[in-house]
Design an enzyme around this catalytic site. Sequence first.
Site, short mmCIF file in Angstrom:
data_model
loop_
_atom_site.label_atom_id
_atom_site.label_comp_id
_atom_site.label_asym_id
_atom_site.label_seq_id
_atom_site.Cartn_x
_atom_site.Cartn_y
_atom_site.Cartn_z
N GLY A 174 0.99 -1.06 -0.19
CA GLY A 174 0.28 0.03 -0.07
C GLY A 174 0.53 1.24 0.05
O GLY A 174 0.49 2.13 -0.64
N HIS A 205 1.33 -10.33 -25.45
CA HIS A 205 2.31 -11.80 -25.78
C HIS A 205 2.29 -12.65 -25.16
O HIS A 205 3.25 -13.73 -24.96
CB HIS A 205 3.13 -11.02 -26.17
CG HIS A 205 3.28 -9.53 -27.15
ND1 HIS A 205 3.55 -9.56 -28.46
CD2 HIS A 205 2.42 -8.25 -26.78
CE1 HIS A 205 3.58 -8.31 -28.71
NE2 HIS A 205 2.45 -7.22 -27.41
N LYS A 224 4.68 -10.86 8.45
CA LYS A 224 5.74 -9.58 9.44
C LYS A 224 6.37 -9.90 10.54
O LYS A 224 7.48 -10.11 11.54
CB LYS A 224 5.20 -7.93 9.62
CG LYS A 224 5.16 -7.23 7.93
CD LYS A 224 4.21 -6.01 8.70
CE LYS A 224 4.24 -5.50 6.82
NZ LYS A 224 4.05 -4.45 6.83
N GLU A 266 -7.00 -8.06 -0.24
CA GLU A 266 -7.05 -6.96 1.68
C GLU A 266 -8.18 -6.97 1.72
O GLU A 266 -8.37 -6.79 2.66
CB GLU A 266 -5.52 -6.09 1.22
CG GLU A 266 -4.17 -6.70 1.35
CD GLU A 266 -2.89 -5.52 0.53
OE1 GLU A 266 -3.13 -4.70 2.77
OE2 GLU A 266 -2.85 -5.01 -0.13
#
Length: 355
Positions: free
Chosen positions: A59, A255, A349, A239
């Site tokens: 973010g 592609h 984290k 999220e």
Amino acid sequence: MESLDNIAEISEIDKSDMLKIVEQFPKQCRDAVSLAETLNLDSSFFASISSIAVLGMGGSGIGGDLLKTVLTENATVPVQVVKGYKLPRFIGKDTLVFAVSYSGNTEETISAFSEAVSRGSRIIAVTSDGLLEKLAQESGANVIKIPSGFQPRAALGYLFFPILITASKLDIVPSLEGDINETLTILEKLSENLSSKRKISENTAKQLAVNLFGKIPVVYGIEGATMPAALRWKCQFNENSKVQAFWNFFPELNHNEIVGWELLKETTKKFSLVILRDRDEHPQITKRVKATRELIKDHLDSIYEVWCEGDSKLARILSILYKGDFVSIYLALLNGVDPTPVKRITLLKKRLAEK
Ligand code: F6R
């Protein structure tokens, strides 16, 4: 939830008022513009800048993608977004570096920031708190302190406008004042039109969320135009709505990815495509979108198009990004999940911080 028009039920699910924060995004952007204008840097800080780098993840990093897209056509120096631990070699003392971390504790951003300090770059840290603020102060880097208490992704106004306004103080970037005013006006109008009070029959964000319910969203943007918005839509579906979502961009997807819509039809029939269009897109892109739709339509559940609003590039990119924020929250509500918590990110984290 049963109906997106049931305000009482919305507040029961949306415990931390994410929808209200999104509705107030235009105001947040106005505050952020005023906040950015308080940063007084002398002209020597901006002298002989030969590149701009934005360091940031998730973010916080999306502001860098937006900056790159908004400045690309007019800035005479390259803009690089760094989403990792290490800096590219070219970043040095003539690079204007924005180190952006809402929490101030994101390890990739801290690592890249520390490298920029050791290379003598001109640094501005944008953060609400944490280690980044402390390290920036210790190293003499400039800090733009933004209000705390938000989820990083819900603080995009604070994370983006300060870097945009600071970069526009460079004489290599044309004045953006008119574009900013146009953008704020359009965001205000969208906030009204897509708000929870606006009934589903006249609310295009609610309608799209209903159409995407139970599907896997795939969002296609356009390189140099709606590309960062497509990334943001995908991340907001992850999220806020807690669903898997994918993204890609024209013309590159022509592609490779276009071939992927061939086998596994039973599975891909659960995917719903949203194409983010821009009235200023290259005429060949218009042709590519049409041809791509025709070629893949039978392999998907459905295809929708959402268009940018406004004249300036800034207004166009932020208007289409903002629509996605609303859609992701309405989809969260239909899924019966609180849009705010991101347990997996927090847990990860924590694990990384364990010694
Ligand atoms: C959570 C979010 C995340 C964070 C990312 C980096 O709302 O959007 O993508 O932005 O984990 O954290 P910060 O922004 O604190 O550097």
